[in-house]
Design a protein around this motif. Sequence first.
Motif, PDB file in Angstrom:
ATOM      1  N   GLY A 432       0.787  -1.222   0.000  1.00 37.13           N
ATOM      2  CA  GLY A 432       0.000   0.000   0.000  1.00 37.13           C
ATOM      3  C   GLY A 432       0.820   1.274   0.000  1.00 37.13           C
ATOM      4  N   THR A 433       2.132   1.157   0.173  1.00 35.63           N
ATOM      5  CA  THR A 433       3.001   2.334   0.179  1.00 35.63           C
ATOM      6  C   THR A 433       3.462   2.633  -1.236  1.00 35.63           C
ATOM      7  OG1 THR A 433       3.773   1.826   2.410  1.00 35.63           O
ATOM      8  CG2 THR A 433       5.119   3.341   1.108  1.00 35.63           C
ATOM      9  N   ALA A 434       3.294   3.872  -1.640  1.00 33.34           N
ATOM     10  CA  ALA A 434       3.631   4.270  -3.014  1.00 33.34           C
ATOM     11  C   ALA A 434       5.104   4.623  -3.125  1.00 33.34           C
ATOM     12  CB  ALA A 434       2.795   5.467  -3.424  1.00 33.34           C
ATOM     13  N   PRO A 435       5.720   4.337  -4.267  1.00 31.73           N
ATOM     14  CA  PRO A 435       7.073   4.847  -4.503  1.00 31.73           C
ATOM     15  C   PRO A 435       7.061   6.370  -4.469  1.00 31.73           C
ATOM     16  CG  PRO A 435       6.459   3.201  -6.154  1.00 31.73           C
ATOM     17  CD  PRO A 435       5.211   3.533  -5.393  1.00 31.73           C
ATOM     18  N   SER A 436       8.145   6.957  -4.017  1.00 36.06           N
ATOM     19  CA  SER A 436       8.200   8.419  -3.918  1.00 36.06           C
ATOM     20  C   SER A 436       8.034   9.089  -5.271  1.00 36.06           C
ATOM     21  CB  SER A 436       9.525   8.839  -3.277  1.00 36.06           C
ATOM     22  OG  SER A 436       9.571   8.434  -1.927  1.00 36.06           O
ATOM     23  N   GLN A 438       5.817   8.543  -7.403  1.00 37.28           N
ATOM     24  CA  GLN A 438       4.408   8.841  -7.625  1.00 37.28           C
ATOM     25  C   GLN A 438       3.995  10.111  -6.885  1.00 37.28           C
ATOM     26  OE1 GLN A 438       2.052   5.383  -6.713  1.00 37.28           O
ATOM     27  NE2 GLN A 438       3.078   4.092  -8.228  1.00 37.28           N
ATOM     28  N   VAL A 439       4.527  10.298  -5.687  1.00 40.52           N
ATOM     29  CA  VAL A 439       4.261  11.543  -4.957  1.00 40.52           C
ATOM     30  C   VAL A 439       4.870  12.715  -5.725  1.00 40.52           C
ATOM     31  CG1 VAL A 439       4.510  12.759  -2.767  1.00 40.52           C
ATOM     32  CG2 VAL A 439       4.273  10.272  -2.781  1.00 40.52           C
ATOM     33  N   ASP A 440       6.098  12.516  -6.198  1.00 44.34           N
ATOM     34  CA  ASP A 440       6.766  13.573  -6.967  1.00 44.34           C
ATOM     35  C   ASP A 440       5.944  13.970  -8.182  1.00 44.34           C
ATOM     36  OD1 ASP A 440       8.870  13.529  -5.204  1.00 44.34           O
ATOM     37  OD2 ASP A 440      10.128  12.232  -6.449  1.00 44.34           O
ATOM     38  N   SER A 441       5.326  12.984  -8.815  1.00 39.80           N
ATOM     39  CA  SER A 441       4.621  13.261 -10.069  1.00 39.80           C
ATOM     40  C   SER A 441       3.485  14.252  -9.875  1.00 39.80           C
ATOM     41  CB  SER A 441       4.088  11.955 -10.676  1.00 39.80           C
ATOM     42  OG  SER A 441       3.036  11.414  -9.884  1.00 39.80           O
ATOM     43  N   ALA A 457      -4.365  10.329 -12.290  1.00 39.40           N
ATOM     44  CA  ALA A 457      -4.979   9.165 -12.934  1.00 39.40           C
ATOM     45  C   ALA A 457      -3.997   8.014 -13.080  1.00 39.40           C
ATOM     46  CB  ALA A 457      -5.536   9.562 -14.299  1.00 39.40           C
ATOM     47  N   ALA A 458      -2.711   8.323 -13.170  1.00 37.19           N
ATOM     48  CA  ALA A 458      -1.708   7.279 -13.375  1.00 37.19           C
ATOM     49  C   ALA A 458      -1.343   6.544 -12.090  1.00 37.19           C
ATOM     50  CB  ALA A 458      -0.444   7.902 -13.985  1.00 37.19           C
ATOM     51  N   ILE A 459      -1.763   7.071 -10.953  1.00 38.78           N
ATOM     52  CA  ILE A 459      -1.437   6.428  -9.676  1.00 38.78           C
ATOM     53  C   ILE A 459      -2.389   5.257  -9.443  1.00 38.78           C
ATOM     54  CG2 ILE A 459      -1.356   6.753  -7.170  1.00 38.78           C
ATOM     55  CD1 ILE A 459      -0.664   9.695  -7.742  1.00 38.78           C
ATOM     56  N   PRO A 460      -1.873   4.056  -9.184  1.00 34.12           N
ATOM     57  CA  PRO A 460      -2.755   2.902  -8.936  1.00 34.12           C
ATOM     58  C   PRO A 460      -3.647   3.146  -7.726  1.00 34.12           C
ATOM     59  CG  PRO A 460      -0.473   2.202  -9.281  1.00 34.12           C
ATOM     60  CD  PRO A 460      -0.443   3.694  -9.141  1.00 34.12           C
ATOM     61  N   ASP A 461      -4.836   2.605  -7.746  1.00 31.31           N
ATOM     62  CA  ASP A 461      -5.781   2.802  -6.646  1.00 31.31           C
ATOM     63  C   ASP A 461      -5.200   2.369  -5.305  1.00 31.31           C
ATOM     64  OD1 ASP A 461      -7.557   3.798  -8.445  1.00 31.31           O
ATOM     65  OD2 ASP A 461      -8.853   2.018  -8.510  1.00 31.31           O
ATOM     66  N   HIS A 463      -2.348   2.661  -4.230  1.00 32.70           N
ATOM     67  CA  HIS A 463      -1.352   3.607  -3.717  1.00 32.70           C
ATOM     68  C   HIS A 463      -1.924   4.995  -3.472  1.00 32.70           C
ATOM     69  CE1 HIS A 463       2.145   1.158  -5.680  1.00 32.70           C
ATOM     70  NE2 HIS A 463       1.701   0.623  -4.561  1.00 32.70           N
ATOM     71  N   LEU A 464      -3.158   5.226  -3.912  1.00 31.25           N
ATOM     72  CA  LEU A 464      -3.700   6.583  -3.900  1.00 31.25           C
ATOM     73  C   LEU A 464      -3.790   7.155  -2.486  1.00 31.25           C
ATOM     74  CD1 LEU A 464      -4.806   8.847  -5.618  1.00 31.25           C
ATOM     75  CD2 LEU A 464      -7.085   7.822  -5.415  1.00 31.25           C
ATOM     76  N   GLU A 465      -4.233   6.364  -1.533  1.00 30.94           N
ATOM     77  CA  GLU A 465      -4.380   6.861  -0.170  1.00 30.94           C
ATOM     78  C   GLU A 465      -3.024   7.297   0.395  1.00 30.94           C
ATOM     79  OE1 GLU A 465      -6.318   5.488   4.112  1.00 30.94           O
ATOM     80  OE2 GLU A 465      -6.278   4.099   2.421  1.00 30.94           O
ATOM     81  N   ASP A 466      -1.999   6.501   0.186  1.00 30.59           N
ATOM     82  CA  ASP A 466      -0.669   6.842   0.692  1.00 30.59           C
ATOM     83  C   ASP A 466      -0.117   8.085   0.000  1.00 30.59           C
ATOM     84  OD1 ASP A 466       1.828   6.191   2.222  1.00 30.59           O
ATOM     85  OD2 ASP A 466       2.624   5.942   0.197  1.00 30.59           O
ATOM     86  N   VAL A 467      -0.331   8.175  -1.312  1.00 35.59           N
ATOM     87  CA  VAL A 467       0.160   9.340  -2.057  1.00 35.59           C
ATOM     88  C   VAL A 467      -0.478  10.620  -1.525  1.00 35.59           C
ATOM     89  CG1 VAL A 467       0.084  10.503  -4.302  1.00 35.59           C
ATOM     90  CG2 VAL A 467       0.780   8.112  -4.157  1.00 35.59           C
ATOM     91  N   LEU A 468      -1.781  10.596  -1.285  1.00 36.81           N
ATOM     92  CA  LEU A 468      -2.461  11.792  -0.802  1.00 36.81           C
ATOM     93  C   LEU A 468      -2.059  12.128   0.630  1.00 36.81           C
ATOM     94  CD1 LEU A 468      -6.033  11.297  -2.307  1.00 36.81           C
ATOM     95  CD2 LEU A 468      -4.161  12.728  -3.154  1.00 36.81           C
ATOM     96  N   ASP A 469      -1.838  11.116   1.438  1.00 38.85           N
ATOM     97  CA  ASP A 469      -1.352  11.360   2.801  1.00 38.85           C
ATOM     98  C   ASP A 469      -0.030  12.120   2.770  1.00 38.85           C
ATOM     99  OD1 ASP A 469      -3.271  10.465   4.547  1.00 38.85           O
ATOM    100  OD2 ASP A 469      -2.568   8.396   4.532  1.00 38.85           O
ATOM    101  N   ARG A 470       0.847  11.710   1.883  1.00 41.38           N
ATOM    102  CA  ARG A 470       2.163  12.337   1.799  1.00 41.38           C
ATOM    103  C   ARG A 470       2.124  13.662   1.038  1.00 41.38           C
ATOM    104  NH1 ARG A 470       5.025   7.048  -0.340  1.00 41.38           N
ATOM    105  NH2 ARG A 470       6.761   8.449  -0.833  1.00 41.38           N
TER     106      ARG A 470
END
Length: 703
Positions: A432-436, A438-441, A457-461, A463-470
């Motif tokens: 569930g943790t996204a690569p950094s 994806q956050v950078d993108s 849209a390119a972020i897998p579902d 990983h989306l929660e983790d990306v938004l948290d960060r």
Amino acid sequence: MTDPNPTSALFAGDDPILNAEDDLLNRSRLATALADEVQAMNAGRGAVVAITGQWGTGKTSLLNLTANILRRQEAVQVVEFNPWFFSGTDHLIRFFFDEMARQLSSERTRKKRLKDATATIADKFNRYSASLSPLKFIPGAAPIIEAAQKTSEGLAQALSTSIHEQRIEISDALSQLDGRIVVLIDDIDRLTRQEIRDLFRLVRLNGSFPNVVYLLCFDRSVVESALGEEGLDGAAYLEKIVNTSIEVPPAADEALASVLRTGMLQVLAGITTPSPGDDRFSDVFWQVVRPLFGTVRDVKRFLSSLTLTVRSAGDEVTLPDLVALEAIRVMRPAAHDLIARNVGALTTVHGWQTGTRNQAALAADAEKVAAIRSELPDEVGQALIRYLFPAAQLHTDNVWHGNDSLQSWRRDRRVAHPTVLRYYLHRELPAGTAPSSQVDSIVWTAGDDQAFTTALAAIPDEHLEDVLDRFLAHVDRIDSSSIPTVAVALLGLFPRFSEEPTGMFDFGRDYTVLRPVRKLMQRVDPNNADLVARAVYEATQSPYARFRFLSLVGKQKQSEDQVISPELEETLRADLRDYLKSAPPDSLRSERELLLTVFHAADCDAESGQPAIESATSPVVTARLLETALTSSRSNTLGSVVVNSEDRLAWDPLVAIFGGESQFIASVERLKNYIASQEPSPRLQRAIAAFDLYATGWRPRDM
């Protein structure tokens, strides 16, 4: 000091340098002085010169530099002797003189000036070596010697002359030599104790040959210890053999720091690290990294592994932390092991209100931190906590950090955050943790409407929660002109989140969208807040997203603080209420949290006899209201990991939306008929089952 050339020197593994061009510590001047001393010293009865120093200080490099200078002298013949090729005293002696003879007679190595003289001496060494053959002293070996005499004239001549006479001949020949022979013997301290004693017996017995200078390399403490067995004083024994010695000086702090910096720059030059800028680098380098290194060999070991570490973890861990932890791993592995075993003690933040019940756990963590520091120099241990693991300052300096700090550490990819530290240790992201990247993108595209939407849209579902948290930690850096479009794009993400909870303590994923939107709107100039809020509201299509947006920027239940004016809030809430009242069924059949939106945004009255929205009685809208009214009560027995789940239905809000219980029950019955020939979703099946139970009058005990 001239700029070093790291390509040829620092990245040659553990090999010593071979020429002055690779001299990173300016030892060439010392080598020149040593070569001059070897040539000028009185060697009428031979001489022994020692280059001493601890492991890694550069003894062999100094020996090589000195040998290069001596080889350029016409009056000096250099002979290299490798003591690793023998076993036992007899073998050593024979091998030594064989090697002397071979190198002195070699056309490749013989100097023009010494050619004839050394050729004669080489012949004498050959015969002398034959005389020292163990066969001569072994009973019953006469037939072997006789056979050898028939095939070797040199051996026959050697056995017909005593060893003493041959030594006199060699000494006479060497005394006439217009120059000198320098014998290089390295790595003595890496031999076994017995081999060290054998070698020094050889040097002692043959060190008196005229014009022969032995240049020995060893760690004095190791050799003295080996020579000190059998009741001998190792230091005194060594003093009787060695005429002159020079201790390799430790590398100057400035010089070694320059070598280390240059090597790191060379390592990192070809590697792209997307880590954000970090102004801690200088402090980390000087206070954590630099004090760990004492020799160029240490630096080489570190640099040889740094490239792989940065390539494998540089995307997820900021560079200063990578460099520091890798330096500790190479130079202080015990401390690194303790760091790996005590992630929690180093990264857990505690509120200052920590109660007495947690004091035992805090004391245990303090002991773990102290154990890590004890494996490092005092100043390094202190700096490690300050710059890499600030949460642990609670145990060292009574400095407290909160969740805001934890969030910024995660944003900056610092090992102060447990996820980042664990990634460094294991090179694997938790589920569930996204690569950094994806956050950078989304951070990098936040100023471009289309690019930002595409990046989301390119972020897998998963990983989306983790990306938004960060992403929340980056909101303050977004240009204010981009706030409306970023907020709209975020509010459009709700449908991508599952409505099913993932665990007992899952309180919904929608807050990962709402928190950055709230933070964005709080950054808006109050004079423009109404204008921006209206633009976001109108660009947002989902009634649920509109409802949650108004809840964020309007009057809060627990706070009088609000972003927009009460007049605008009233206007927008009226607009949402009017839309819901007459919205066509197809526009609501898939609406997220429809029950919550209608109940709070529309006029609901359980006694009115009329539904709050016109489409409520439509089977597809009734189904959606039922699905979004379904919740699960989760519990577990103390000490058990088994989670028990019981479906609940928001019965009273449903009754209010339908204008009465009879209207609600009638609508559900129509729904049942509507789906009789269909396969309803699992969630709708559970909701209908719960409805049937509630319709009998059943209610949960805790209601």
